[in-house]
Scaffold this active site. Structure first.
Site, PDB file in Angstrom:
ATOM      1  N   ARG A 161      11.602   5.617  13.443  1.00 52.11           N
ATOM      2  CA  ARG A 161      10.303   6.255  13.250  1.00 52.11           C
ATOM      3  C   ARG A 161       9.353   5.894  14.391  1.00 52.11           C
ATOM      4  O   ARG A 161       9.778   5.472  15.449  1.00 52.11           O
ATOM      5  CB  ARG A 161       9.748   5.855  11.882  1.00 52.11           C
ATOM      6  CG  ARG A 161      10.699   6.315  10.759  1.00 52.11           C
ATOM      7  CD  ARG A 161      10.173   6.052   9.405  1.00 52.11           C
ATOM      8  NE  ARG A 161       8.964   6.846   9.190  1.00 52.11           N
ATOM      9  CZ  ARG A 161       8.104   6.595   8.225  1.00 52.11           C
ATOM     10  NH1 ARG A 161       8.287   5.603   7.399  1.00 52.11           N
ATOM     11  NH2 ARG A 161       7.030   7.346   8.089  1.00 52.11           N
ATOM     12  N   ARG A 163       5.156  10.868  -2.582  1.00 51.73           N
ATOM     13  CA  ARG A 163       4.781  10.652  -1.178  1.00 51.73           C
ATOM     14  C   ARG A 163       5.953  10.977  -0.255  1.00 51.73           C
ATOM     15  O   ARG A 163       6.980  10.307  -0.286  1.00 51.73           O
ATOM     16  CB  ARG A 163       4.376   9.189  -0.982  1.00 51.73           C
ATOM     17  CG  ARG A 163       4.014   8.859   0.436  1.00 51.73           C
ATOM     18  CD  ARG A 163       3.719   7.390   0.595  1.00 51.73           C
ATOM     19  NE  ARG A 163       3.350   7.107   1.967  1.00 51.73           N
ATOM     20  CZ  ARG A 163       3.572   5.971   2.578  1.00 51.73           C
ATOM     21  NH1 ARG A 163       4.137   4.975   1.928  1.00 51.73           N
ATOM     22  NH2 ARG A 163       3.215   5.804   3.828  1.00 51.73           N
ATOM     23  N   GLU A 169      12.760  -8.781   2.804  1.00 55.83           N
ATOM     24  CA  GLU A 169      11.880  -7.655   3.153  1.00 55.83           C
ATOM     25  C   GLU A 169      12.697  -6.371   3.047  1.00 55.83           C
ATOM     26  O   GLU A 169      13.819  -6.301   3.559  1.00 55.83           O
ATOM     27  CB  GLU A 169      11.335  -7.824   4.570  1.00 55.83           C
ATOM     28  CG  GLU A 169      10.349  -6.737   4.965  1.00 55.83           C
ATOM     29  CD  GLU A 169       9.706  -6.975   6.320  1.00 55.83           C
ATOM     30  OE1 GLU A 169       9.173  -6.014   6.875  1.00 55.83           O
ATOM     31  OE2 GLU A 169       9.736  -8.123   6.823  1.00 55.83           O
ATOM     32  N   PRO A 189       0.799  -1.222   0.000  1.00 53.47           N
ATOM     33  CA  PRO A 189       0.000   0.000   0.000  1.00 53.47           C
ATOM     34  C   PRO A 189       0.834   1.276   0.000  1.00 53.47           C
ATOM     35  O   PRO A 189       1.859   1.368   0.671  1.00 53.47           O
ATOM     36  CB  PRO A 189      -0.801  -0.096   1.307  1.00 53.47           C
ATOM     37  CG  PRO A 189      -0.861  -1.551   1.606  1.00 53.47           C
ATOM     38  CD  PRO A 189       0.428  -2.121   1.105  1.00 53.47           C
ATOM     39  N   ASN A 190       0.370   2.224  -0.778  1.00 54.59           N
ATOM     40  CA  ASN A 190       0.926   3.575  -0.891  1.00 54.59           C
ATOM     41  C   ASN A 190       2.282   3.648  -1.582  1.00 54.59           C
ATOM     42  O   ASN A 190       2.806   4.740  -1.774  1.00 54.59           O
ATOM     43  CB  ASN A 190       0.989   4.261   0.481  1.00 54.59           C
ATOM     44  CG  ASN A 190      -0.382   4.447   1.073  1.00 54.59           C
ATOM     45  OD1 ASN A 190      -1.274   4.975   0.420  1.00 54.59           O
ATOM     46  ND2 ASN A 190      -0.570   3.984   2.295  1.00 54.59           N
ATOM     47  N   ASN A 245       8.373  -5.209  -0.259  1.00 54.15           N
ATOM     48  CA  ASN A 245       8.182  -4.037   0.598  1.00 54.15           C
ATOM     49  C   ASN A 245       6.690  -4.010   0.915  1.00 54.15           C
ATOM     50  O   ASN A 245       5.884  -3.579   0.108  1.00 54.15           O
ATOM     51  CB  ASN A 245       8.613  -2.745  -0.074  1.00 54.15           C
ATOM     52  CG  ASN A 245       8.516  -1.552   0.865  1.00 54.15           C
ATOM     53  OD1 ASN A 245       7.780  -1.585   1.849  1.00 54.15           O
ATOM     54  ND2 ASN A 245       9.245  -0.498   0.561  1.00 54.15           N
ATOM     55  N   ALA A 295       3.019  -0.528   5.300  1.00 54.64           N
ATOM     56  CA  ALA A 295       2.440  -0.643   6.644  1.00 54.64           C
ATOM     57  C   ALA A 295       1.894  -2.041   6.937  1.00 54.64           C
ATOM     58  O   ALA A 295       1.654  -2.359   8.101  1.00 54.64           O
ATOM     59  CB  ALA A 295       1.346   0.402   6.832  1.00 54.64           C
ATOM     60  N   ASP A 299       0.957 -15.221   5.929  1.00 51.57           N
ATOM     61  CA  ASP A 299       0.635 -16.617   5.643  1.00 51.57           C
ATOM     62  C   ASP A 299       1.001 -16.989   4.208  1.00 51.57           C
ATOM     63  O   ASP A 299       1.504 -18.083   3.954  1.00 51.57           O
ATOM     64  CB  ASP A 299      -0.845 -16.895   5.893  1.00 51.57           C
ATOM     65  CG  ASP A 299      -1.203 -16.924   7.366  1.00 51.57           C
ATOM     66  OD1 ASP A 299      -0.281 -16.944   8.219  1.00 51.57           O
ATOM     67  OD2 ASP A 299      -2.408 -16.911   7.677  1.00 51.57           O
ATOM     68  N   HIS A 346      12.547  -1.984   3.290  1.00 56.23           N
ATOM     69  CA  HIS A 346      11.861  -0.729   3.645  1.00 56.23           C
ATOM     70  C   HIS A 346      12.781   0.429   3.296  1.00 56.23           C
ATOM     71  O   HIS A 346      13.978   0.390   3.609  1.00 56.23           O
ATOM     72  CB  HIS A 346      11.510  -0.696   5.137  1.00 56.23           C
ATOM     73  CG  HIS A 346      10.525  -1.740   5.512  1.00 56.23           C
ATOM     74  ND1 HIS A 346       9.176  -1.599   5.292  1.00 56.23           N
ATOM     75  CD2 HIS A 346      10.694  -2.971   6.055  1.00 56.23           C
ATOM     76  CE1 HIS A 346       8.554  -2.692   5.693  1.00 56.23           C
ATOM     77  NE2 HIS A 346       9.460  -3.545   6.157  1.00 56.23           N
ATOM     78  N   LEU A 347      12.231   1.434   2.646  1.00 53.99           N
ATOM     79  CA  LEU A 347      13.015   2.592   2.233  1.00 53.99           C
ATOM     80  C   LEU A 347      13.552   3.379   3.423  1.00 53.99           C
ATOM     81  O   LEU A 347      14.704   3.804   3.433  1.00 53.99           O
ATOM     82  CB  LEU A 347      12.155   3.513   1.353  1.00 53.99           C
ATOM     83  CG  LEU A 347      11.769   2.913   0.000  1.00 53.99           C
ATOM     84  CD1 LEU A 347      10.533   3.601  -0.547  1.00 53.99           C
ATOM     85  CD2 LEU A 347      12.926   3.006  -0.963  1.00 53.99           C
ATOM     86  N   SER A 348      12.713   3.579   4.415  1.00 50.38           N
ATOM     87  CA  SER A 348      13.119   4.358   5.585  1.00 50.38           C
ATOM     88  C   SER A 348      13.592   3.423   6.694  1.00 50.38           C
ATOM     89  O   SER A 348      13.323   2.224   6.673  1.00 50.38           O
ATOM     90  CB  SER A 348      11.948   5.206   6.093  1.00 50.38           C
ATOM     91  OG  SER A 348      10.924   4.385   6.616  1.00 50.38           O
ATOM     92  N   TYR A 394      10.755   9.023   2.019  1.00 54.87           N
ATOM     93  CA  TYR A 394      10.834   7.893   1.098  1.00 54.87           C
ATOM     94  C   TYR A 394      11.696   8.136  -0.134  1.00 54.87           C
ATOM     95  O   TYR A 394      11.890   7.231  -0.939  1.00 54.87           O
ATOM     96  CB  TYR A 394       9.425   7.482   0.659  1.00 54.87           C
ATOM     97  CG  TYR A 394       8.571   7.064   1.829  1.00 54.87           C
ATOM     98  CD1 TYR A 394       8.798   5.865   2.480  1.00 54.87           C
ATOM     99  CD2 TYR A 394       7.563   7.897   2.308  1.00 54.87           C
ATOM    100  CE1 TYR A 394       8.029   5.483   3.571  1.00 54.87           C
ATOM    101  CE2 TYR A 394       6.788   7.521   3.398  1.00 54.87           C
ATOM    102  CZ  TYR A 394       7.033   6.317   4.022  1.00 54.87           C
ATOM    103  OH  TYR A 394       6.272   5.941   5.110  1.00 54.87           O
ATOM    104  N   ARG A 422       5.939   1.104  14.101  1.00 55.92           N
ATOM    105  CA  ARG A 422       6.673   0.555  12.951  1.00 55.92           C
ATOM    106  C   ARG A 422       7.836  -0.350  13.369  1.00 55.92           C
ATOM    107  O   ARG A 422       8.547  -0.862  12.529  1.00 55.92           O
ATOM    108  CB  ARG A 422       7.236   1.688  12.095  1.00 55.92           C
ATOM    109  CG  ARG A 422       6.200   2.571  11.455  1.00 55.92           C
ATOM    110  CD  ARG A 422       6.876   3.635  10.606  1.00 55.92           C
ATOM    111  NE  ARG A 422       5.961   4.657  10.185  1.00 55.92           N
ATOM    112  CZ  ARG A 422       5.263   4.640   9.060  1.00 55.92           C
ATOM    113  NH1 ARG A 422       5.381   3.635   8.227  1.00 55.92           N
ATOM    114  NH2 ARG A 422       4.450   5.637   8.762  1.00 55.92           N
TER     115      ARG A 422
END
Length: 147
Positions: A106, A18, A97, A10-11, A73, A76, A86, A99-101, A23, A110
C-alpha cells in the site's frame, strides 16, 4: 481463567463497512468471535477492546496487564502511535501486531511501524485469518512461558 487481550485501534470499529475491498467483509464482532473460537476452552476468554482514541488504547493496555498476551491491530497508529508504543513497551506479556491488509503493498507511509520492533511477531495481509494466527502464536508463547 486465562485471558487474551484483543486490542483494535482507530476506524476498526467499522470493519465490514469500511473499504471491504481492502479490509474484507468481516465485522470486528466476527473477528472477535473467530479469536474466541481459536482459544476455545473453559479456561480462556478474550477481552476485546476497540477505541478510536490513542489515549483510550493506552489505558486499555495498562488495565490488562493480567492477560497472558495481546493481539494488537493499531490501525494507522502503527506509524505515529508513540504513546501506544510506550504502553506496549511496558506490557509484561507477549503480543502480536496484526494488520488485515498487506501494508507493504500500500502507500509508502504505511511501510514502517513504530510498534513492530517491540512485538513478538507481526501478521500482515491475511485478512481476518491473521487474528486467528496471532491467537495461535500467543497460545504457543504462553505455553512456552509456563513450561
Amino acid at each position: 481463567m486465562s485471558a487474551i487481550l484483543l486490542l483494535n485501534g482507530p476506524n476498526l470499529g467499522i470493519l465490514g463497512q469500511r473499504e471491504p475491498e481492502v479490509y474484507g467483509t468481516d465485522s470486528l464482532a466476527d473477528i472477535a468471535q473467530a479469536v474466541r473460537e481459536e482459544v476455545a476452552g473453559p479456561d480462556w476468554k478474550v477481552v476485546s477492546i476497540q477505541h478510536d482514541s490513542e489515549g483510550d488504547l493506552v489505558r486499555a493496555v495498562h488495565d490488562n496487564y493480567d492477560t497472558v498476551g495481546a493481539i494488537v491491530n493499531p490501525g494507522a497508529l502503527m506509524v505515529a502511535g508513540w504513546s501506544l508504543r510506550d504502553a506496549l513497551a511496558n506490557y509484561p506479556r507477549p503480543w502480536v501486531e496484526v494488520h488485515l491488509s498487506n501494508v507493504w503493498a500500500r502507500e509508502q507511509w504505511r511501510h514502517e511501524s513504530v510498534l513492530a520492533p517491540l512485538a513478538s511477531g507481526v501478521v500482515v495481509g491475511l485478512g481476518a485469518l491473521g487474528y486467528r494466527l496471532g491467537a495461535r502464536a500467543l497460545l504457543a508463547l504462553a505455553a512456552r512461558e509456563s513450561a
